[in-house]
Design a protein around this motif. Structure first.
Motif, short mmCIF file in Angstrom:
data_model
loop_
_atom_site.label_atom_id
_atom_site.label_comp_id
_atom_site.label_asym_id
_atom_site.label_seq_id
_atom_site.Cartn_x
_atom_site.Cartn_y
_atom_site.Cartn_z
N MET A 157 -5.21 -10.07 -7.57
CA MET A 157 -4.22 -9.15 -8.16
C MET A 157 -2.85 -9.41 -7.52
O MET A 157 -2.74 -9.52 -6.30
N SER A 158 -1.82 -9.53 -8.32
CA SER A 158 -0.49 -9.88 -7.82
C SER A 158 0.16 -8.71 -7.10
O SER A 158 -0.18 -7.54 -7.30
N GLU A 159 1.14 -9.06 -6.28
CA GLU A 159 1.90 -8.04 -5.56
C GLU A 159 2.66 -7.16 -6.54
O GLU A 159 2.74 -5.93 -6.37
N PHE A 160 3.23 -7.78 -7.58
CA PHE A 160 3.93 -7.00 -8.60
C PHE A 160 3.00 -5.99 -9.24
O PHE A 160 3.36 -4.82 -9.42
N PHE A 161 1.79 -6.45 -9.61
CA PHE A 161 0.87 -5.55 -10.31
C PHE A 161 0.50 -4.36 -9.42
O PHE A 161 0.45 -3.22 -9.91
N GLU A 162 0.25 -4.61 -8.15
CA GLU A 162 -0.13 -3.51 -7.25
C GLU A 162 0.95 -2.45 -7.19
O GLU A 162 0.67 -1.25 -7.24
N ARG A 163 2.19 -2.89 -7.07
CA ARG A 163 3.30 -1.92 -6.99
C ARG A 163 3.52 -1.20 -8.32
O ARG A 163 3.73 0.02 -8.34
N ASN A 164 3.50 -1.96 -9.41
CA ASN A 164 3.65 -1.33 -10.73
C ASN A 164 2.51 -0.36 -11.01
O ASN A 164 2.73 0.76 -11.49
N ALA A 165 1.29 -0.81 -10.69
CA ALA A 165 0.11 0.02 -10.97
C ALA A 165 0.11 1.28 -10.13
O ALA A 165 -0.38 2.33 -10.57
N GLU A 166 0.65 1.20 -8.94
CA GLU A 166 0.71 2.39 -8.07
C GLU A 166 1.56 3.48 -8.70
O GLU A 166 1.20 4.66 -8.70
N VAL A 167 2.69 3.07 -9.29
CA VAL A 167 3.56 4.05 -9.96
C VAL A 167 2.84 4.67 -11.16
O VAL A 167 2.85 5.89 -11.36
N ILE A 168 2.21 3.81 -11.96
CA ILE A 168 1.52 4.31 -13.16
C ILE A 168 0.35 5.21 -12.78
O ILE A 168 0.14 6.26 -13.40
N GLN A 169 -0.38 4.84 -11.75
CA GLN A 169 -1.51 5.66 -11.30
C GLN A 169 -1.03 7.04 -10.85
O GLN A 169 -1.66 8.06 -11.12
N ARG A 170 0.10 7.08 -10.15
CA ARG A 170 0.62 8.35 -9.66
C ARG A 170 1.12 9.23 -10.80
O ARG A 170 0.90 10.44 -10.81
N ARG A 171 1.78 8.63 -11.78
CA ARG A 171 2.42 9.41 -12.83
C ARG A 171 1.52 9.65 -14.05
O ARG A 171 1.59 10.70 -14.68
N TRP A 172 0.71 8.64 -14.39
CA TRP A 172 -0.13 8.74 -15.59
C TRP A 172 -1.53 8.21 -15.28
O TRP A 172 -1.91 7.11 -15.70
N PRO A 173 -2.31 8.97 -14.53
CA PRO A 173 -3.61 8.47 -14.05
C PRO A 173 -4.59 8.09 -15.18
O PRO A 173 -5.32 7.11 -15.05
#
Length: 430
Positions: free
Chosen positions: A1-17
């Motif tokens: 999993m890319s570094e970009f994906f982890e950071r992007n996914a963290e935002v999405i997980q927090r806001r739209w689980p």
């Protein structure tokens, strides 16, 4: 999993689980992705560039200019590379920006390759799958690349977006000042003035069942059944569109009512012999020679189109809904006659079995099969060939059905397009 994906996914997980969980199972590996370079660069998915390869920023500015600057709420369909979102978020007047995903796998891939946190983290942004809503939201901009790349889940919304985008272009041939329209309406005036008013039919079939018969290829599955039902003492009312009339006659099925609205309909489609007991409901754009030759009762009607404004004032008649196809007024007539249940036949909006229409040769009623460059989902969830205007007609029928919840709508076949708001007839649909 890319570094970009982890950071992007963290935002999405927090806001739209809930949405995050869906994105995690999107399979981006099925996509053919390539870097395309010009004066700048962009991502190409399955041969479709997501953005300009020369100046993504300027492209996003042009797209943003199409949206009202004073609107507090805006909608973007397609996620792209985030350029349009960032451009719109510079507006101080903007309170909410709804971003609707048109292809989950494409978005998941972009999340792996590029930092999308600047717009995902903005509190004004709301993220959705487009297909979670049954209707489009205004005002909107739809990214052209993702209208092409839209996946199956979001296809219905894609169709509505394209239909809305093309609306002005599609209406160009219905200019009230066009010489051919003026000439046809003048030629029809005398008949319209003296013929019966379609409103006389309204309420005449309260609580009854009506069959509405169109000309899609799946109609061929039902000729024998329709003939048998037609011969029963108690049966549904048969309403057919004009192009279905001859194929029905050829198979021993006589409709009760024929609906016609199109100036291109001729005696080839509506021969007058033996029509004394068949009702014709029409609009004044129909060839007056076809109308005058009809032996049965004729009922004039209008649509809401401005081409009928003058006639409507001179000789008021009942109104039927038109959304681009004769199927719409046929269904509306059934509803206004009081039908409690409507079963659709040949309402395919597509080309099942590589045919364009039942009872007609390829190209007789419009573009040939080889011109079909688009798709819809059929009743089995499979992609099936269609043409762009058919998808627009389907959208308008679905909107009509949604507006009449008091009527039960059945589809008689799974071979054609899936029609939202209908159920498959338990005895007729195969």
């Amino acid at each position: 999993m890319s570094e970009f994906f982890e950071r992007n996914a963290e935002v999405i997980q927090r806001r739209w689980p809930l949405l995050s969980a869906r994105l995690l199972v999107e399979d981006a590996s099925l996509l053919q992705a390539d870097l395309v370079e010009g004066l700048g660069s962009t991502l190409s998915i399955n041969g479709i560039q997501l953005t300009s390869r020369h100046d993504r920023t300027r492209e996003a500015q042009l797209q943003a200019e199409s949206l009202p600057v004073d609107s507090p709420v805006l909608h973007v369909y397609g996620t792209g590379l985030g350029d349009l979102q960032l451009e719109l978020l510079q507006r101080s007047e903007l309170i909410q920006l709804h971003v609707h995903i048109l292809n989950g796998a494409v978005f998941a891939l972009v999340l792996q390759l590029l930092d999308q946190q600047p717009w995902l983290s903005d509190s004004r942004v709301e993220l959705h799958y487009a297909g979670d809503l049954v209707e489009i939201c205004l005002p909107f901009f739809a990214l052209p690349s993702e209208l092409v790349l839209a996946d199956d889940f979001n296809a219905k919304i894609r169709d509505r977006l394209i239909s809305e985008t093309h609306l002005t272009f599609n209406n160009r041939e219905f200019d009230p000042q066009a010489p051919d329209i003026i000439e046809r309406l003048q030629a029809s005036q005398e008949l319209v003035q003296t013929d019966r008013d379609v409103i006389e039919l309204f309420g005449s079939r309260k609580g009854q069942e009506v069959f509405v018969i169109a000309t899609g290829p799946s109609l061929e599955q039902h000729f024998e059944t329709l003939r048998a039902i037609r011969n029963q003492a108690e049966r549904p009312l048969f309403i057919c569109v004009d192009t279905a009339y001859r194929p029905l006659l050829d198979h021993g099925v006589r409709p009760d009512v024929v609906v016609s609205i199109d100036q291109r309909i001729s005696v080839c489609h509506l021969p007058s012999e033996g029509t004394a007991d068949i009702t014709l409901a029409y609009m004044p754009m129909v060839d007056p020679q076809v109308l005058a030759a009809w032996q049965g009762p004729r009922y004039a009607s209008y649509s809401a189109s401005p081409i009928y404004q003058q006639l409507r004032q001179q000789w008021p008649k009942g109104e039927l809904y038109v959304g681009g196809s004769v199927i719409h007024p046929a269904v509306d007539l059934a509803v206004k006659m009081g039908a409690a249940q409507i079963t659709l036949f040949g309402a395919d909006f597509a080309f099942p079995n590589n045919k364009t229409h039942a009872g007609w040769n390829d190209g007789d009623l419009g573009p040939q099969l080889c011109a079909a460059k688009h798709w819809v989902l059929d009743g089995n969830g499979q992609r099936i060939k269609t043409q762009l205007n058919f998808r627009s007609y389907l959208c308008e029928l679905e909107r009509f059905i949604a507006g009449h919840p008091q009527v039960r709508f059945y589809n008689s076949s799974r071979a054609g397009a899936m029609i939202a708001g209908t159920a498959f007839h338990p005895e007729l649909a195969s």
